[in-house]
Design a protein around this motif. Structure first.
Motif, short mmCIF file in Angstrom:
data_model
loop_
_atom_site.label_atom_id
_atom_site.label_comp_id
_atom_site.label_asym_id
_atom_site.label_seq_id
_atom_site.Cartn_x
_atom_site.Cartn_y
_atom_site.Cartn_z
N ARG A 90 15.32 36.72 1.71
CA ARG A 90 15.04 35.32 1.39
C ARG A 90 16.34 34.53 1.32
N PRO A 91 16.37 33.29 1.82
CA PRO A 91 15.25 32.48 2.31
C PRO A 91 14.98 32.62 3.81
N GLU A 150 7.53 22.39 1.93
CA GLU A 150 8.58 23.30 2.36
C GLU A 150 9.31 22.71 3.55
N TYR A 205 8.48 36.73 5.40
CA TYR A 205 9.42 35.98 4.56
C TYR A 205 10.08 36.86 3.48
N ILE A 207 12.88 26.78 2.67
CA ILE A 207 13.09 26.53 1.24
C ILE A 207 12.06 25.54 0.75
N TYR A 250 12.20 29.72 -2.79
CA TYR A 250 12.14 30.52 -1.58
C TYR A 250 10.71 30.96 -1.31
N LYS A 251 10.33 30.94 -0.05
CA LYS A 251 9.00 31.37 0.34
C LYS A 251 8.94 32.90 0.35
N TYR A 252 7.76 33.45 0.19
CA TYR A 252 7.58 34.89 0.17
C TYR A 252 6.33 35.24 0.95
N ASN A 312 12.97 33.09 -10.47
CA ASN A 312 13.37 32.01 -9.58
C ASN A 312 12.94 30.67 -10.19
#
Length: 578
Positions: free
Chosen positions: A449-450, A505, A445, A497, A413-415, A106
């Motif tokens: 994603r997202p 974010e 998350y 995002i 993208y957050k995880y 990413n």
């Protein structure tokens, strides 16, 4: 500003020529640089391989032998590199003791770990698959695990152990439970990865520059005892096996994926393959230049190829199944096929990588320097984002041996999984003029994603204005105006995002749930007055932004009993798991 595509145009053009048959039909050459190819490494999923030299790392598509991307971040020779077990992260070590870890799947900015001591860091390794745990000998002798705090996203460090001599190599077994060190006083040391407890310590020959390596099955490891002997030691049983060769071993060894074969570089300008059980030499290839020698070596994950880098800058790929690379189709073909015969008859010239590397370096410098988004900052253990995870004082469990720059791992993208705590202020319906709330919940998350989803509890209390229209009495005495208390249970579904390469974010979600509320004079016992409970459906539209572990949002809310309200909130996003 030169864009990314133009930076790599030269590489794409030269890599179209790819490998050419040279000498052996199954031995191809990627190209030749003007510096030694200090490291070669192959991603465990087999899709990429990497080569590095003076101030460059090249990533290649393994199926077509074409260039994927190019890094010039260290500014010095890159002396070590490796992929994480899940093939999502790449680590490189510079001769200036800098370690750069980057995500490959990413738009993540790289993170740089560097030493502020005079002792050189010569190697580093992933301890887990997710790229957030890296083993580094921070002052040459103190093996330290760098990992991220879930809430603040800052690096902190945990000391694993300290040895009596400089660590020149680190290897970690596949499941991350054992660490294998090579030290310059001639020892191979096996440690428990969690506790740092010593498991094995054996004498080895550091002058060979061969780094001790675990076998892929984790049952044994290999190192050199002198220039003519390699020894295979077992991790769970007593005993060893010796591989001897008069050509003298130097610089590099590699295990086959099934742990049955060992490839080793010799001072005679060859790479030989040995049976790990019998020590018998099964196969070999010799370099184009008899005065050259291999300095880096790795197997492909499927065991079909060996990748080798030499002191004079050649990068070789050897097919162990006899396949021949067809440069027109950009694929390996059977040696008896017409395509193979044509490729062997027209081998072409070896591409000169050095000119392309110089062109890219010049383009990067003209565009403003290195590709790294943020340069190394700070000079020790001062505050700020760069050193907040690794500096401060020993009473906080953090050493002063290393520093970090301001690069982040924040991706587009957050995880992960988070606990959310929000403090809110709302505009309740008349006759109330202020509502305070505390929302607590869980967000996931990772699924799509997202997008994220979760569940929340939100208790609240609303305060009435002075002219409350109803009067409550108890035993003939007038009671104070009651408060409006409520409990909402709802599930949000939203997106998040990172619009920038930093800690900011942006998120938004739709929530649906139920609410129960009642009027209450906030007294208990005999003085308590409360109305019946009102049940209703609840929905909300929320947008907000976050900075590191803090978050801010505004929401439009609808309750089937009380109608529309607006709420502003501030709180915390506390990461609990990746």
């Amino acid at each position: 500003m030169i864009n990314r595509n133009s930076k790599f145009l030269v590489f794409i053009l030269f890599s179209l020529c790819s490998f050419f048959a040279f000498g052996q039909a199954d031995l191809n050459i990627i190209g030749k640089a003007d510096s030694p190819v200090y490291t070669v490494s192959w991603s465990p999923d087999g899709s990429l391989f990497a080569s590095s030299g003076d101030n460059f790392v090249l990533l290649w598509y393994a199926d077509t032998n074409t260039t994927k991307t190019f890094y010039v971040e260290h500014g010095v020779p890159v002396v070590s590199s490796r992929f994480s077990n899940d093939s999502k992260w790449f680590l490189s070590v510079g001769a200036d003791s800098s370690i750069i870890v980057r995500s490959l799947d990413n738009q993540t900015a790289p993170t740089k770990i560097s030493s502020n001591t005079e002792q050189q860091i010569k190697d580093a390794a992933f301890l887990t698959d997710n790229g957030f745990s890296v083993a580094v000998p921070v002052d040459g002798r103190s093996l330290t695990c760098f990992f991220r705090l879930m809430a603040s996203q800052e690096f902190v460090q945990r000391k694993i152990t300290e040895v009596f001599s400089t660590i020149y190599s680190i290897d970690v077994n596949k499941n991350g439970t054992r660490i294998l060190l090579g030290t310059e006083d001639g020892k191979a040391i096996v440690l428990d990865a969690s506790t740092g407890e010593l498991i094995q310590e054996l004498p080895r020959f550091a002058d060979s520059k061969i780094k001790p390596k675990f076998s892929p099955d984790g049952r044994k490891f290999i190192a050199a005892t002198d220039a003519a002997n390699l020894v295979i030691s077992y991790t769970n049983t007593i005993g060893s096996k010796i591989i001897r060769d008069g050509d003298m071993f130097a610089n590099a060894v590699a295990w086959s994926p099934d742990s049955s074969r060992i490839a080793a570089a010799t001072k005679a300008g060859s790479v030989k393959i040995y049976d790990a059980e019998t020590g018998k030499n099964d196969d070999a290839f010799f370099l184009v230049d008899g005065n050259d020698e291999v300095v880096s070596l790795t197997y492909s994950p499927d065991g079909e190829f060996l990748l080798a880098g030499t002191r004079k800058g050649y990068i070789y790929r050897w097919s162990l199944t006899g396949k021949v690379f067809d440069p027109k189709a950009h694929q390996y073909v059977d040696k008896n096929s017409p395509q193979a015969q044509a490729a062997m008859q027209n081998p072409g010239e070896v591409p000169d990588v050095s000119e392309s590397i110089s062109a890219i370096k010049g383009a990067v410098q003209a565009a403003g320097g290195s590709q790294t988004p943020a340069s190394d900052s700070g000079s020790g253990t001062g505050g700020g984002a760069g050193s907040g995870g690794a500096g401060q004082s020993s009473k906080n469990g953090r050493d002063k041996a290393t520093k970090l720059d301001d690069s982040r791992y924040d991706s587009l993208y957050k995880y992960g999984h988070s606990i959310i705590v929000d403090f809110g202020v709302s505009t309740p319906p008349s006759p109330y003029d202020l509502e305070l709330s505390l929302a607590a919940g869980y967000l996931n998350y990772n699924v799509i994603r997202p997008f994220y989803f979760g569940a929340f509890l939100k208790p609240s209390i609303a305060f009435p204005i002075g002219g409350f229209p109803y009067e409550y009495t108890l035993n003939g005495s007038t009671m104070t105006s009651p408060k409006l208390v409520a409990l909402k249970i709802y599930a949000p579904l939203g997106f998040v995002i990172y619009p920038f390469y930093d800690d900011v974010e942006v998120f938004g979600d739709l929530s649906a749930g139920m609410s129960v509320s009642k009027l209450w004079n906030v007294h208990l016992g005999t003085t308590s007055v409360a109305s019946k409970a009102y049940y209703s459906f609840y929905g909300a539209v929320r947008v907000g932004a976050g900075w590191r572990f803090m978050r801010f949002s505004v929401a439009g809310e609808y309750d089937t009993v009380f109608g529309f309200t607006f709420c502003g909130s501030a709180g915390f996003n506390i990461k609990i798991h990746d």
